[in-house]
Design a protein around this motif. Sequence first.
Motif, mmCIF file in Angstrom:
data_model
loop_
_atom_site.group_PDB
_atom_site.id
_atom_site.type_symbol
_atom_site.label_atom_id
_atom_site.label_comp_id
_atom_site.label_asym_id
_atom_site.label_seq_id
_atom_site.Cartn_x
_atom_site.Cartn_y
_atom_site.Cartn_z
ATOM 1 N N THR A 185 0.711 -1.093 0.023
ATOM 2 C CA THR A 185 0.014 -0.042 -0.038
ATOM 3 C C THR A 185 0.816 1.163 -0.042
ATOM 4 N N HIS A 186 1.909 1.209 0.759
ATOM 5 C CA HIS A 186 2.914 2.365 0.668
ATOM 6 C C HIS A 186 3.489 2.586 -0.497
ATOM 7 N N LEU A 187 4.012 1.556 -1.137
ATOM 8 C CA LEU A 187 4.698 1.388 -2.403
ATOM 9 C C LEU A 187 3.656 2.100 -3.642
ATOM 10 N N HIS A 188 2.436 1.795 -3.538
ATOM 11 C CA HIS A 188 1.427 2.315 -4.210
ATOM 12 C C HIS A 188 1.353 3.496 -4.127
ATOM 13 N N GLN A 189 1.074 4.118 -2.652
ATOM 14 C CA GLN A 189 1.076 5.622 -2.682
ATOM 15 C C GLN A 189 2.397 6.365 -3.020
ATOM 16 N N LYS A 190 3.385 5.517 -2.888
ATOM 17 C CA LYS A 190 4.717 6.411 -3.470
ATOM 18 C C LYS A 190 4.868 6.235 -4.636
ATOM 19 N N GLY A 191 4.147 5.600 -5.817
ATOM 20 C CA GLY A 191 4.001 5.478 -7.139
ATOM 21 C C GLY A 191 5.069 4.369 -7.570
ATOM 22 N N TRP A 192 5.490 3.489 -6.973
ATOM 23 C CA TRP A 192 6.408 2.410 -7.231
ATOM 24 C C TRP A 192 5.713 1.390 -7.749
ATOM 25 N N VAL A 193 4.504 1.141 -7.321
ATOM 26 C CA VAL A 193 3.756 0.031 -7.834
ATOM 27 C C VAL A 193 2.330 0.581 -8.206
ATOM 28 N N GLU A 194 1.834 -0.211 -9.388
ATOM 29 C CA GLU A 194 0.442 -0.064 -9.778
ATOM 30 C C GLU A 194 -0.376 -1.344 -9.178
ATOM 31 N N ARG A 195 -1.581 -1.218 -9.247
ATOM 32 C CA ARG A 195 -2.345 -2.529 -8.902
ATOM 33 C C ARG A 195 -3.706 -2.438 -9.689
ATOM 34 N N GLU A 196 -4.140 -3.684 -9.814
ATOM 35 C CA GLU A 196 -5.253 -4.357 -10.597
ATOM 36 C C GLU A 196 -5.969 -5.206 -9.669
ATOM 37 N N LYS A 197 -7.427 -4.771 -9.691
ATOM 38 C CA LYS A 197 -8.364 -5.466 -8.812
ATOM 39 C C LYS A 197 -9.040 -6.544 -9.520
ATOM 40 N N ARG A 198 -8.668 -7.938 -8.861
ATOM 41 C CA ARG A 198 -9.527 -8.832 -9.430
ATOM 42 C C ARG A 198 -10.300 -9.583 -8.471
ATOM 43 N N GLN A 199 -11.576 -9.731 -8.748
ATOM 44 C CA GLN A 199 -12.801 -9.820 -7.359
ATOM 45 C C GLN A 199 -12.267 -9.084 -6.205
ATOM 46 N N ARG A 200 -11.786 -9.807 -5.142
ATOM 47 C CA ARG A 200 -11.682 -9.059 -3.905
ATOM 48 C C ARG A 200 -10.223 -8.731 -3.720
ATOM 49 N N ALA A 201 -9.349 -9.090 -4.659
ATOM 50 C CA ALA A 201 -8.106 -8.980 -4.234
ATOM 51 C C ALA A 201 -7.285 -7.955 -5.280
ATOM 52 N N TYR A 202 -6.160 -7.189 -4.595
ATOM 53 C CA TYR A 202 -5.337 -6.696 -5.668
ATOM 54 C C TYR A 202 -4.351 -7.420 -6.182
ATOM 55 N N PHE A 203 -3.994 -7.149 -7.400
ATOM 56 C CA PHE A 203 -2.473 -7.772 -7.725
ATOM 57 C C PHE A 203 -1.661 -6.477 -8.249
ATOM 58 N N TYR A 204 -0.590 -6.732 -7.666
ATOM 59 C CA TYR A 204 0.491 -5.613 -7.862
ATOM 60 C C TYR A 204 1.409 -5.829 -8.932
ATOM 61 N N TYR A 205 2.148 -4.697 -9.334
ATOM 62 C CA TYR A 205 3.254 -4.789 -10.559
ATOM 63 C C TYR A 205 3.881 -3.525 -10.384
ATOM 64 N N PRO A 206 5.056 -3.614 -10.867
ATOM 65 C CA PRO A 206 5.950 -2.563 -10.918
ATOM 66 C C PRO A 206 5.551 -1.261 -11.719
ATOM 67 N N SER A 207 5.608 -0.113 -11.424
ATOM 68 C CA SER A 207 5.120 0.872 -12.195
ATOM 69 C C SER A 207 6.301 1.361 -13.414
ATOM 70 N N ARG A 208 7.216 0.876 -12.952
ATOM 71 C CA ARG A 208 8.515 1.064 -13.711
ATOM 72 C C ARG A 208 9.671 0.019 -13.703
ATOM 73 N N THR A 209 10.609 -0.237 -14.666
ATOM 74 C CA THR A 209 11.430 -1.202 -14.561
ATOM 75 C C THR A 209 12.688 -0.746 -13.414
ATOM 76 N N ARG A 210 13.142 -1.757 -13.207
ATOM 77 C CA ARG A 210 14.498 -1.586 -12.303
ATOM 78 C C ARG A 210 15.352 -0.464 -12.848
ATOM 79 N N GLU A 211 15.653 -0.760 -14.198
ATOM 80 C CA GLU A 211 16.698 0.010 -14.697
ATOM 81 C C GLU A 211 15.914 1.462 -14.641
ATOM 82 N N GLU A 212 14.718 1.927 -14.940
ATOM 83 C CA GLU A 212 14.005 3.253 -14.902
ATOM 84 C C GLU A 212 14.331 3.722 -13.258
ATOM 85 N N ALA A 213 14.078 2.839 -12.350
ATOM 86 C CA ALA A 213 14.290 3.242 -11.047
ATOM 87 C C ALA A 213 15.549 3.705 -10.519
#
Length: 118
Positions: free
Chosen positions: A47-75
């Motif tokens: 949740t903190h990573l999402h708030q900081k903009g590091w990850v995006e999330r996608e809701k599937r039924q009742r759960a969120y699935f997380y993925y990086p908002s940028r590559t390691r190289e971009e970070a």
Amino acid sequence: MFGLGELEAEAMEQLWSSTDKLSVHDLVDRLSTSRQLAYTTVLTVVTHLHQKGWVEREKRQRAYFYYPSRTREEAVFSAVRAMLDSIDDSAAVLELLGPTLNQAEFTALTRGWARRVS
């Protein structure tokens, strides 16, 4: 890493190394190989990573699935860029990069830095 806490950095490493979007349960399983973590702890971290903009999330039924908002190289690039932008002293930049540069690179860097600050 890049202003992240230890557990945040570990979660990002897991997300970057995965080809799939990960749920909190997935992250708990992956992160618990080195220590025992509660679901709520990992939920707070992503949740903190999402708030900081590091990850995006996608809701599937009742759960969120997380993925990086940028590559390691971009970070890495963003972190290095922010560090360099915060340095006002060319001597500090040369101290940091000087030992790794050949003479042509060193000359180009000092010329470029002189144009930037003038």
